[in-house]
Design an enzyme around this catalytic site. Structure first.
Site, PDB file in Angstrom:
ATOM      1  N   CYS A 132      74.297   8.355 -76.836  1.00 25.95           N
ATOM      2  CA  CYS A 132      74.300   6.825 -77.013  1.00 25.95           C
ATOM      3  C   CYS A 132      74.514   6.471 -75.515  1.00 25.95           C
ATOM      4  O   CYS A 132      75.336   7.015 -74.767  1.00 25.95           O
ATOM      5  CB  CYS A 132      75.396   6.295 -77.910  1.00 25.95           C
ATOM      6  SG  CYS A 132      75.237   6.901 -79.557  1.00 25.95           S
TER       7      CYS A 132
ATOM      8  N   ARG B 119      70.127   9.360 -72.959  1.00 23.70           N
ATOM      9  CA  ARG B 119      71.398   9.754 -73.606  1.00 23.70           C
ATOM     10  C   ARG B 119      71.276   9.743 -75.149  1.00 23.70           C
ATOM     11  O   ARG B 119      72.158  10.071 -75.774  1.00 23.70           O
ATOM     12  CB  ARG B 119      72.518   8.706 -73.057  1.00 23.70           C
ATOM     13  CG  ARG B 119      72.574   8.554 -71.525  1.00 23.70           C
ATOM     14  CD  ARG B 119      73.775   7.546 -71.359  1.00 23.70           C
ATOM     15  NE  ARG B 119      75.068   7.910 -71.965  1.00 23.70           N
ATOM     16  CZ  ARG B 119      75.856   8.701 -71.633  1.00 23.70           C
ATOM     17  NH1 ARG B 119      75.639   9.342 -70.142  1.00 23.70           N
ATOM     18  NH2 ARG B 119      77.248   9.179 -71.859  1.00 23.70           N
TER      19      ARG B 119
ATOM     20  N   TRP C 118      72.019   7.844 -80.153  1.00 25.07           N
ATOM     21  CA  TRP C 118      71.838   9.339 -80.625  1.00 25.07           C
ATOM     22  C   TRP C 118      72.688   9.496 -82.042  1.00 25.07           C
ATOM     23  O   TRP C 118      74.123   9.548 -81.797  1.00 25.07           O
ATOM     24  CB  TRP C 118      72.264  10.516 -79.381  1.00 25.07           C
ATOM     25  CG  TRP C 118      72.112  11.669 -80.025  1.00 25.07           C
ATOM     26  CD1 TRP C 118      70.852  12.444 -79.817  1.00 25.07           C
ATOM     27  CD2 TRP C 118      73.107  12.743 -80.406  1.00 25.07           C
ATOM     28  NE1 TRP C 118      71.294  13.775 -80.146  1.00 25.07           N
ATOM     29  CE2 TRP C 118      72.580  13.860 -80.648  1.00 25.07           C
ATOM     30  CE3 TRP C 118      74.505  12.575 -80.599  1.00 25.07           C
ATOM     31  CZ2 TRP C 118      72.982  15.020 -80.912  1.00 25.07           C
ATOM     32  CZ3 TRP C 118      75.194  13.764 -81.138  1.00 25.07           C
ATOM     33  CH2 TRP C 118      74.428  14.966 -81.444  1.00 25.07           C
TER      34      TRP C 118
ATOM     35  N   ASN D  99      79.629   4.300 -77.933  1.00 22.09           N
ATOM     36  CA  ASN D  99      79.247   5.601 -77.896  1.00 22.09           C
ATOM     37  C   ASN D  99      80.437   6.222 -78.328  1.00 22.09           C
ATOM     38  O   ASN D  99      81.592   6.280 -77.713  1.00 22.09           O
ATOM     39  CB  ASN D  99      78.886   5.715 -76.392  1.00 22.09           C
ATOM     40  CG  ASN D  99      78.848   7.282 -76.207  1.00 22.09           C
ATOM     41  OD1 ASN D  99      78.424   8.066 -76.890  1.00 22.09           O
ATOM     42  ND2 ASN D  99      78.914   7.682 -74.838  1.00 22.09           N
ATOM     43  N   GLY D 100      80.411   7.394 -79.118  1.00 22.67           N
ATOM     44  CA  GLY D 100      81.522   8.257 -79.369  1.00 22.67           C
ATOM     45  C   GLY D 100      81.616   8.261 -81.019  1.00 22.67           C
ATOM     46  O   GLY D 100      80.684   8.036 -81.698  1.00 22.67           O
TER      47      GLY D 100
ATOM     48  N   GLU E 219      68.454  31.221 -70.132  1.00 16.73           N
ATOM     49  CA  GLU E 219      68.063  29.895 -69.465  1.00 16.73           C
ATOM     50  C   GLU E 219      66.553  29.709 -70.115  1.00 16.73           C
ATOM     51  O   GLU E 219      66.330  28.649 -70.446  1.00 16.73           O
ATOM     52  CB  GLU E 219      68.544  29.694 -68.334  1.00 16.73           C
ATOM     53  CG  GLU E 219      68.015  28.449 -67.645  1.00 16.73           C
ATOM     54  CD  GLU E 219      68.862  27.019 -68.348  1.00 16.73           C
ATOM     55  OE1 GLU E 219      69.559  27.283 -69.258  1.00 16.73           O
ATOM     56  OE2 GLU E 219      68.005  26.205 -68.209  1.00 16.73           O
TER      57      GLU E 219
ATOM     58  N   LYS F 163      65.250  26.585 -72.454  1.00 13.20           N
ATOM     59  CA  LYS F 163      64.300  25.650 -71.790  1.00 13.20           C
ATOM     60  C   LYS F 163      62.990  25.609 -72.676  1.00 13.20           C
ATOM     61  O   LYS F 163      62.629  24.479 -73.438  1.00 13.20           O
ATOM     62  CB  LYS F 163      63.727  26.028 -70.381  1.00 13.20           C
ATOM     63  CG  LYS F 163      64.500  25.646 -69.041  1.00 13.20           C
ATOM     64  CD  LYS F 163      64.813  24.209 -69.034  1.00 13.20           C
ATOM     65  CE  LYS F 163      66.149  23.649 -69.875  1.00 13.20           C
ATOM     66  NZ  LYS F 163      67.420  24.050 -69.243  1.00 13.20           N
TER      67      LYS F 163
ATOM     68  N   GLU G 292      64.071  24.150 -76.061  1.00 15.47           N
ATOM     69  CA  GLU G 292      64.437  22.810 -76.046  1.00 15.47           C
ATOM     70  C   GLU G 292      63.337  21.780 -76.020  1.00 15.47           C
ATOM     71  O   GLU G 292      63.151  20.730 -76.745  1.00 15.47           O
ATOM     72  CB  GLU G 292      65.296  22.472 -74.731  1.00 15.47           C
ATOM     73  CG  GLU G 292      66.598  22.705 -74.894  1.00 15.47           C
ATOM     74  CD  GLU G 292      67.327  22.230 -73.637  1.00 15.47           C
ATOM     75  OE1 GLU G 292      68.172  21.200 -73.735  1.00 15.47           O
ATOM     76  OE2 GLU G 292      67.060  22.469 -72.406  1.00 15.47           O
TER      77      GLU G 292
ATOM     78  N   HIS H  47      68.522  47.273 -79.573  1.00 21.82           N
ATOM     79  CA  HIS H  47      69.604  47.472 -80.592  1.00 21.82           C
ATOM     80  C   HIS H  47      69.439  46.471 -81.580  1.00 21.82           C
ATOM     81  O   HIS H  47      70.549  46.087 -82.207  1.00 21.82           O
ATOM     82  CB  HIS H  47      70.861  47.088 -79.861  1.00 21.82           C
ATOM     83  CG  HIS H  47      71.244  48.180 -78.809  1.00 21.82           C
ATOM     84  ND1 HIS H  47      71.778  49.571 -79.013  1.00 21.82           N
ATOM     85  CD2 HIS H  47      71.446  48.373 -77.402  1.00 21.82           C
ATOM     86  CE1 HIS H  47      71.920  50.193 -77.978  1.00 21.82           C
ATOM     87  NE2 HIS H  47      71.858  49.507 -76.760  1.00 21.82           N
TER      88      HIS H  47
ATOM     89  N   LYS I 191      71.053  13.882 -73.390  1.00 19.27           N
ATOM     90  CA  LYS I 191      71.355  14.635 -72.358  1.00 19.27           C
ATOM     91  C   LYS I 191      72.729  14.974 -71.961  1.00 19.27           C
ATOM     92  O   LYS I 191      73.161  15.909 -71.588  1.00 19.27           O
ATOM     93  CB  LYS I 191      70.881  13.641 -70.838  1.00 19.27           C
ATOM     94  CG  LYS I 191      71.264  14.234 -69.697  1.00 19.27           C
ATOM     95  CD  LYS I 191      70.144  15.152 -69.122  1.00 19.27           C
ATOM     96  CE  LYS I 191      70.329  15.533 -67.801  1.00 19.27           C
ATOM     97  NZ  LYS I 191      69.730  16.714 -67.532  1.00 19.27           N
TER      98      LYS I 191
HETATM   99  C1  AGP Z   1      70.339  21.683 -70.896  1.00 21.37           C
HETATM  100  O1  AGP Z   1      68.843  21.740 -70.594  1.00 21.37           O
HETATM  101  C2  AGP Z   1      70.685  21.120 -72.100  1.00 21.37           C
HETATM  102  N1  AGP Z   1      70.325  19.917 -72.259  1.00 21.37           N
HETATM  103  C3  AGP Z   1      72.175  21.369 -72.379  1.00 21.37           C
HETATM  104  O2  AGP Z   1      72.540  22.572 -72.858  1.00 21.37           O
HETATM  105  C4  AGP Z   1      73.370  21.062 -71.399  1.00 21.37           C
HETATM  106  O3  AGP Z   1      73.173  21.900 -70.632  1.00 21.37           O
HETATM  107  C5  AGP Z   1      74.833  20.961 -72.059  1.00 21.37           C
HETATM  108  O4  AGP Z   1      74.833  20.255 -72.844  1.00 21.37           O
HETATM  109  C6  AGP Z   1      75.695  21.051 -70.971  1.00 21.37           C
HETATM  110  O5  AGP Z   1      75.897  19.794 -70.446  1.00 21.37           O
HETATM  111  P1  AGP Z   1      76.516  19.463 -69.096  1.00 21.37           P
HETATM  112  O6  AGP Z   1      76.225  20.372 -67.978  1.00 21.37           O
HETATM  113  O7  AGP Z   1      76.465  17.984 -68.481  1.00 21.37           O
HETATM  114  O8  AGP Z   1      77.895  19.941 -69.327  1.00 21.37           O
END
Ligand code: AGP
Length: 597
Positions: free
Chosen positions: A2, A28, A75, A101-102, A470, A474, A477, A493, A592
């Site tokens: 949000c 956001r 969100w 937001n929250g 990672e 990516k 996501e 394994h 984000k």
């Molecule tokens: C990364 O591509 C993601 N959007 C997510 O995993 C992110 O890294 C995670 O939410 C942590 O965010 P931060 O680095 O702002 O703490």
């Protein structure tokens, strides 16, 4: 999670200012959006499910204006993304409108209590209790500011809240555990969840702390405590330009941010590395020395934390990475450990909970973050900025490279003994080498070749283990394809059972030593099961012989090689998602900055 925007003093430009701010905050959350405008004695609310363009269309068909306004991009946490659940929410009279937001944890009991006394609810959200609480206080004779304060006093949980009330030219604001910043210009005052929302109009900001209230009106702004006492705040100046939050001709923020990595890494290194003397200095850390380290983080930042722990361990420092949400609820013993919160945003609720828990137990804390003035930066004992510049794409890219680079600096600056000259030289070269990879990458062709795969697997050892995690994150996501990352040695394994001719395996193989030889062995294992292999390699080993495609990186130190291999994997994920027509900058269900636990 949000985005909130508000402004007072923009006159006829209020609505445009709100929409501009929301467009900068869409990263956001983007499942619905809305605005509330106060004009004369009434409050108009327009809100719509879907991305911001849906709200724009709705607004184009109606005549709405106001001198004071608030806006929200959502969100969802409570209730699906419908028009009714979109913010702002109103009270029964329609005179009070609120964005939030929250998460309000005690909303159900408040809602029951309010419903019993006749308040009617129109949404499934936790937020809607707030305008009704304000309404109840106004009815019992409180003035608008007191009514807002009384309402906030009833809430438990996390919130950044902005409220407008008919008959006042003010925006009332409160913060607890969710970010809020004021923007101060000569003729107007803004509030937002993040600076880009109003950076176009001012570079002067005031960060609100938990428990603080603010009132923005045509005469200016005032920050106060729970009892109404004025809190003197300092006005800070942001150092980045408004253009830094635009796409600069790229199709997506993610692609722009991938291409910004050489600059981001130069900024990270600037003034911190002296190649002649062989020293690394992080002035902001003073004499801090890392004897034992816990790194706490989530998502991409957790992968950086694994990488950072490996660097520190190689220097003889007992260092462990932890998922921040696990650390917060099941903290391990932390005698003398310095707890490093790794977080791009510095606002991730899980990671804040972990650093707070560490502080509660008396540990010294360090924030490794990109966001100047973020909650984590302000709460921790020390802060090290990664200096990547604003990152808008939901998928973290340049900030992961920034975290890797800053963790190298931290390792060299804050551990005993002389900095490693080879590492210093490699760090100096890494921005240029990232540029080389960007200029020559064949990732788009690889993405095209494997577009119809059943799943994508990523393997690597040592520093390329977190890179494999990672790479898979990516891919999942932004492409919504099934992807998993593994330590290469783990494949046999269990995960090997998943490997078929329809599951390409992306293997990072660096150097020609034992790690490379063992990973080449793993490559042969998947090749024997007919899996296509994409090798990401510096060409020192013979992995190319067993690979269907090769993505090259320049030869360098293993530490910086893990920055370069990751760039290739970023590009594979990007091009796969682009070819599949995915919503790259705003992937489904994600946001984000995850400001709820
Ligand atoms: C990364 O591509 C993601 N959007 C997510 O995993 C992110 O890294 C995670 O939410 C942590 O965010 P931060 O680095 O702002 O703490």
């Amino acid at each position: 999670m949000c985005g909130i925007i508000g402004c007072v003093g923009r006159g006829d430009g209020t609505l445009d200012t709100l929409l501009h701010g929301l467009s900068k905050l869409e990263y956001r959350g983007y499942d619905s959006a809305g605005v509330a405008l106060v004009d004369d004695r009434s409050v108009s609310v327009v809100k719509k499910s879907g991305e911001l363009d849906a709200l724009r269309e709705e607004l184009a068909a109606i005549d709405v204006s106001g001198r004071v306004g608030i806006g929200h991009t959502r969100w969802s946490t409570h209730g699906p993304p419908t028009d009714g659940n979109a913010h702002p929410h109103r009270d029964c009279t329609g005179d009070v409108a609120v964005v939030h937001n929250g998460i309000i944890e005690n909303y159900q009991s408040l809602r029951d209590e309010l419903a019993e006394s006749g308040h009617e609810f129109r949404s499934d959200t936790d937020t809607e209790v707030v305008p009704h609480l304000v309404e109840a206080s106004l009815e019992s004779g409180a003035d608008p500011e007191a009514a807002f304060r009384e309402a906030i006093g009833r809430l438990e949980g996390s919130y950044a809240i902005a409220c407008v009330i008919a008959g006042t030219d003010s925006v009332f604001v409160a913060r607890n555990d969710s970010p809020l910043v004021l923007g101060i210009a000569e003729d107007a005052t803004y509030l937002a969840s993040d600076v880009p929302a109003f950076r176009e109009f001012t570079d002067k900001v005031v960060y609100l702390e938990d428990g603080e209230y603010a009132r923005l009106d045509t005469d200016g702004w005032r920050v106060s405590d729970i009892d109404g006492g004025t809190i003197e705040k300092s006005i800070e100046t942001v150092t980045w330009d408004p253009e830094d939050t635009g796409k600069s001709g790229y199709d997506h923020f993610m692609l722009k941010e991938i291409h910004e990595q050489p600059r981001a890494l130069r900024q990270c290194l600037q003034g911190r590395v002296d190649e002649l003397r062989g020293t690394v200095t992080l002035e902001e850390l003073g004499e801090l020395s890392l004897e034992r380290v816990h790194l706490v983080a989530a998502g991409t930042s957790y992968h950086a934390a694994i990488y950072g722990a490996q660097l520190l361990q190689a220097k003889g420092v007992p260092a462990q990475p932890f998922l921040s949400h696990e650390y917060a609820t099941s903290p391990p013993p932390a005698e003398d450990a310095i707890v490093v919160g790794v977080s791009q945003s510095g606002e991730t609720a899980d990671t804040l909970a972990a650093t707070r828990e560490a502080r509660r137990r008396g540990a010294e804390t360090l924030a490794l973050t990109n966001t100047v003035g973020s909650t984590m930066a302000r709460e921790c004992d020390h802060v090290c900025y990664i200096r990547s510049g604003p990152e808008i794409g939901v998928a973290a890219t340049k900030t992961f490279a920034g975290q890797q680079t800053a963790l190298n600096l931290l390792t060299e600056a804050a551990t005993a003994g002389q900095a490693d000259r080879d590492v210093i030289a490699a760090l100096r070269n890494v921005p240029g080498q990232v540029q080389e990879v960007l200029d020559s990458s064949k990732a788009e062709a690889v993405a095209e070749a494997y577009l119809d795969s059943d799943a994508y697997f990523f393997i690597g050892r040592s520093l390329n283990f977190p890179v494999s995690l990672e790479g898979a994150l990516k891919m999942k996501e932004i492409s919504y394809e099934h992807a998993e990352g593994f330590a290469a040695g783990e494949l046999k394994h269990g995960p090997l059972a998943l490997v078929t001719s329809q599951t390409p395996v992306f293997a990072t193989v660096v150097g020609d030593g034992e790690l490379a030889r063992k990973t080449v062995g793993n490559v042969k294992e998947v090749e024997a099961r007919d899996a296509p292999v994409v090798a990401i390699t510096d060409g020192q080993s013979d992995v190319a012989r067993y690979a269907d495609h090769v993505l090259e990186i320049p030869e360098t130190h293993p530490r910086t090689a893990a920055i370069l291999t990751n760039v290739q994997l970023q590009l594979v994920a990007y091009h796969t998602a682009a070819k599949l027509g995915r919503s790259i900058d705003k992937p489904r269900n994600l946001a984000k900055s995850v400001t709820v636990e």
